[in-house]
Motif scaffolding. Structure first.
Motif, mmCIF file in Angstrom:
data_model
loop_
_atom_site.group_PDB
_atom_site.id
_atom_site.type_symbol
_atom_site.label_atom_id
_atom_site.label_comp_id
_atom_site.label_asym_id
_atom_site.label_seq_id
_atom_site.Cartn_x
_atom_site.Cartn_y
_atom_site.Cartn_z
ATOM 1 N N TRP A 241 53.842 44.991 20.456
ATOM 2 C CA TRP A 241 53.144 45.623 21.466
ATOM 3 C C TRP A 241 52.772 44.423 22.455
ATOM 4 O O TRP A 241 53.019 44.519 23.580
ATOM 5 N N ILE A 242 52.382 43.153 22.014
ATOM 6 C CA ILE A 242 52.227 42.132 22.776
ATOM 7 C C ILE A 242 53.301 41.622 23.486
ATOM 8 O O ILE A 242 53.388 41.221 24.662
ATOM 9 N N TRP B 145 56.196 43.297 24.113
ATOM 10 C CA TRP B 145 56.423 44.277 25.097
ATOM 11 C C TRP B 145 55.823 44.133 26.385
ATOM 12 O O TRP B 145 56.169 44.344 27.605
ATOM 13 N N ASN B 146 54.436 44.053 26.071
ATOM 14 C CA ASN B 146 53.186 43.817 27.258
ATOM 15 C C ASN B 146 53.780 42.894 27.941
ATOM 16 O O ASN B 146 53.345 42.770 29.374
ATOM 17 N N LEU B 147 53.869 41.704 27.409
ATOM 18 C CA LEU B 147 53.993 40.412 28.040
ATOM 19 C C LEU B 147 55.362 40.559 28.944
ATOM 20 O O LEU B 147 55.537 40.059 30.201
ATOM 21 N N ASN B 148 56.370 41.192 28.422
ATOM 22 C CA ASN B 148 57.851 41.250 29.025
ATOM 23 C C ASN B 148 57.494 41.944 30.397
ATOM 24 O O ASN B 148 58.148 41.755 31.262
ATOM 25 N N HIS B 149 56.746 43.230 30.110
ATOM 26 C CA HIS B 149 56.443 44.221 31.292
ATOM 27 C C HIS B 149 55.902 43.204 32.287
ATOM 28 O O HIS B 149 56.136 43.696 33.488
ATOM 29 N N ARG B 150 54.882 42.518 32.245
ATOM 30 C CA ARG B 150 54.044 41.767 33.086
ATOM 31 C C ARG B 150 54.746 40.523 33.699
ATOM 32 O O ARG B 150 54.741 40.222 34.958
#
Length: 107
Positions: free
Chosen positions: A97-98, A100-105
């Motif tokens: 989750w972390i 994916w979240n960092l990649n999304h940002r």
């Protein structure tokens, strides 16, 4: 001094039990290999088959090789394994989750 030796311990399996576990493990390894190498099915069914065989193989190892069952003396071992699985699941899920979240940002 009284040095008594505790001879009570976990019951060990018989040769028949180990052979049953070994044969099941070999079959549960061969089935995913056959699914992947056969290429006759869809990717989703291959993934599902491999995951099902993996879960069943973990259960086979716990029952036939680690001798875990519902007896009171092995219940604590089962509790420890379930707790460890939950912690591992939380760590892996949180890490994914972390990431994916960092990649999304970042995009």
């Amino acid at each position: 001094m009284n040095h008594s030796v505790n001879t009570e311990g976990a019951a060990h399996g018989r040769v028949k039990s180990y052979m049953t576990g070994f044969l099941l493990s070999v079959m549960l390894t061969a089935i995913p290999f056959w699914l992947v190498m056969g290429r006759g099915t869809t990717e989703g069914s291959i993934l599902g088959g491999v995951l099902v065989c993996a879960v069943v193989q973990v259960l086979v190892h716990l029952i036939y090789f680690l001798h875990l069952n519902t007896a009171s003396e092995t219940r604590w071992n089962l509790v420890v394994i379930v707790f460890s699985a939950v912690i591992i699941f939380i760590v892996i899920t949180g890490s994914l989750w972390i990431m994916w979240n960092l990649n999304h940002r970042m995009v």
